[in-house]
Motif scaffolding. Sequence first.
Motif, mmCIF file in Angstrom:
data_model
loop_
_atom_site.group_PDB
_atom_site.id
_atom_site.type_symbol
_atom_site.label_atom_id
_atom_site.label_comp_id
_atom_site.label_asym_id
_atom_site.label_seq_id
_atom_site.Cartn_x
_atom_site.Cartn_y
_atom_site.Cartn_z
ATOM 1 N N PHE A 145 -34.233 26.582 21.088
ATOM 2 C CA PHE A 145 -34.016 25.370 20.225
ATOM 3 C C PHE A 145 -35.382 24.810 20.111
ATOM 4 C CE2 PHE A 145 -33.313 20.811 20.294
ATOM 5 C CZ PHE A 145 -32.384 20.964 19.325
ATOM 6 N N GLU A 146 -36.315 24.723 20.832
ATOM 7 C CA GLU A 146 -37.581 24.030 20.678
ATOM 8 C C GLU A 146 -38.314 24.801 19.647
ATOM 9 O OE1 GLU A 146 -38.179 21.846 25.027
ATOM 10 O OE2 GLU A 146 -39.213 23.924 24.599
ATOM 11 N N SER A 147 -38.290 25.962 19.673
ATOM 12 C CA SER A 147 -39.077 26.719 18.731
ATOM 13 C C SER A 147 -38.808 26.453 17.168
ATOM 14 C CB SER A 147 -39.088 28.230 18.956
ATOM 15 O OG SER A 147 -37.868 28.860 18.827
ATOM 16 N N ILE A 148 -37.288 26.439 17.266
ATOM 17 C CA ILE A 148 -36.653 26.285 16.019
ATOM 18 C C ILE A 148 -36.935 24.882 15.301
ATOM 19 C CG2 ILE A 148 -34.318 26.247 14.735
ATOM 20 C CD1 ILE A 148 -33.415 28.374 16.465
ATOM 21 N N LYS A 149 -36.627 23.905 16.210
ATOM 22 C CA LYS A 149 -37.082 22.477 15.735
ATOM 23 C C LYS A 149 -38.333 22.224 15.820
ATOM 24 C CE LYS A 149 -36.628 19.369 19.197
ATOM 25 N NZ LYS A 149 -37.915 18.902 19.204
ATOM 26 N N VAL A 208 -41.167 24.456 15.338
ATOM 27 C CA VAL A 208 -42.147 25.337 14.674
ATOM 28 C C VAL A 208 -41.435 25.693 13.277
ATOM 29 C CG1 VAL A 208 -43.297 27.511 14.712
ATOM 30 C CG2 VAL A 208 -43.170 26.000 16.872
ATOM 31 N N VAL A 209 -40.341 26.290 13.462
ATOM 32 C CA VAL A 209 -39.519 27.135 12.293
ATOM 33 C C VAL A 209 -39.250 26.225 11.324
ATOM 34 C CG1 VAL A 209 -37.733 28.554 11.732
ATOM 35 C CG2 VAL A 209 -38.717 28.937 13.880
ATOM 36 N N LEU A 210 -38.547 25.087 11.516
ATOM 37 C CA LEU A 210 -37.896 24.201 10.639
ATOM 38 C C LEU A 210 -39.087 23.533 10.001
ATOM 39 C CD1 LEU A 210 -34.823 22.528 12.274
ATOM 40 C CD2 LEU A 210 -35.094 23.831 10.255
ATOM 41 N N PRO A 211 -40.169 22.809 10.673
ATOM 42 C CA PRO A 211 -41.336 22.119 9.737
ATOM 43 C C PRO A 211 -41.847 23.083 8.820
ATOM 44 C CG PRO A 211 -41.467 21.366 12.016
ATOM 45 C CD PRO A 211 -40.327 22.602 12.007
ATOM 46 N N SER A 212 -42.184 24.403 9.068
ATOM 47 C CA SER A 212 -42.705 25.368 8.369
ATOM 48 C C SER A 212 -41.809 25.859 7.079
ATOM 49 C CB SER A 212 -43.242 26.595 9.047
ATOM 50 O OG SER A 212 -43.926 26.543 10.158
ATOM 51 N N ALA A 213 -40.455 25.696 7.274
ATOM 52 C CA ALA A 213 -39.620 25.828 6.138
ATOM 53 C C ALA A 213 -39.221 24.740 5.343
ATOM 54 C CB ALA A 213 -38.177 26.600 6.679
ATOM 55 N N LEU A 214 -39.589 23.408 5.945
ATOM 56 C CA LEU A 214 -39.204 22.096 5.276
ATOM 57 C C LEU A 214 -39.556 22.201 3.555
ATOM 58 C CD1 LEU A 214 -37.985 19.807 6.058
ATOM 59 C CD2 LEU A 214 -40.143 18.663 6.309
ATOM 60 N N PRO A 215 -40.525 22.685 3.267
ATOM 61 C CA PRO A 215 -40.766 22.516 1.601
ATOM 62 C C PRO A 215 -39.687 23.240 1.064
ATOM 63 C CG PRO A 215 -42.943 23.062 2.669
ATOM 64 C CD PRO A 215 -41.757 23.294 3.770
ATOM 65 N N GLY A 216 -39.379 24.468 1.313
ATOM 66 C CA GLY A 216 -38.172 25.245 0.561
ATOM 67 C C GLY A 216 -36.996 24.676 0.970
ATOM 68 N N ILE A 217 -36.760 24.095 2.132
ATOM 69 C CA ILE A 217 -35.244 23.725 2.242
ATOM 70 C C ILE A 217 -35.469 22.297 1.376
ATOM 71 C CG2 ILE A 217 -34.123 22.455 3.903
ATOM 72 C CD1 ILE A 217 -35.195 23.943 6.256
ATOM 73 N N LEU A 218 -36.322 21.378 1.425
ATOM 74 C CA LEU A 218 -36.191 20.295 0.652
ATOM 75 C C LEU A 218 -36.186 20.457 -0.908
ATOM 76 C CD1 LEU A 218 -38.473 17.688 2.334
ATOM 77 C CD2 LEU A 218 -36.076 17.731 2.721
#
Length: 285
Positions: free
Chosen positions: A178-182, A184-194
């Motif tokens: 959960f911590e790795s997703i919250k 590391v993964v989500l901040p890295s994928a944030l541009p594409g998500i937004l």
Amino acid sequence: MQLKFKKLTPIVEWGTLLLTTGLVCFFLFVILYDIITKGWSVLSWEFISKLPTQGMTKGGVLSPIIGTVLLTLLTAVFSIPFGICCAIYLNEYAQNNWLTRTIRASIRNLSGVPSIIYGLFGLALFVQAMSLGTSILSAGLTLGLLSLPYIITTTEEALLRIPASTREAALAVGATKFESIKDVVLPSALPGILTGVVLTLSRAAGETAPILFTGAAFYINSASGAMNQEFMALPYHLYMLSTQHQSIEEVRPIAYGTALVLIIVVFLMNLTAFYIRYKYRKNDQ
């Protein structure tokens, strides 16, 4: 002969691509030129800040603008959290089995369902079955359902672009899944998500068919913004002025002005998406 054919193939492919792109851009330019030249004379602060009056033959488009903004915000509230959470589960937690593949295929199929079908579904579920009535709440929930498959798909694609080594590195230093997703993964994928979220919301802001059945009104001389009442929206307002008004020739300039305002709103939302992507890419470099 075969060598000549291989050399001609990329030329034909590029030629076809350039031709089709040029045709699309040409017709887009013609449409935008027609709307801008005929709507620019109507566009003013009074047109944007005044309520429609005299059966929409006078006044401005303040009510449709407020209705469109509220509708877009409701769509975001109802679709973004569920869409992102669903994409995280499918990409990070769900096993790659027949059930997961079936769910993914169903989500992609839902993306291709015509918007009018969502409007009829929203009418049956939210307006009638849940007794919410024709209101901005029913319309927001309907557009939320329409936007959900797009947000799930774009979010999952953004998560898939993050290398597995990034997750493994986070786990190696003692972080939980959960911590790795919250962290590391989500901040890295944030541009594409937004970017996907903003583009989806800009599309929802221009939809007419779903709100046609669930709450959009022909004419309201107020801007209360109550969730349980009917509302005016820019796309439906434009539709009524262009096709259903009893004095189409009289309101034609207002229709062009409304179309120009809607194009500007959608353009600004798309510009926001591109700016977000550019900003995060620049920060990553």
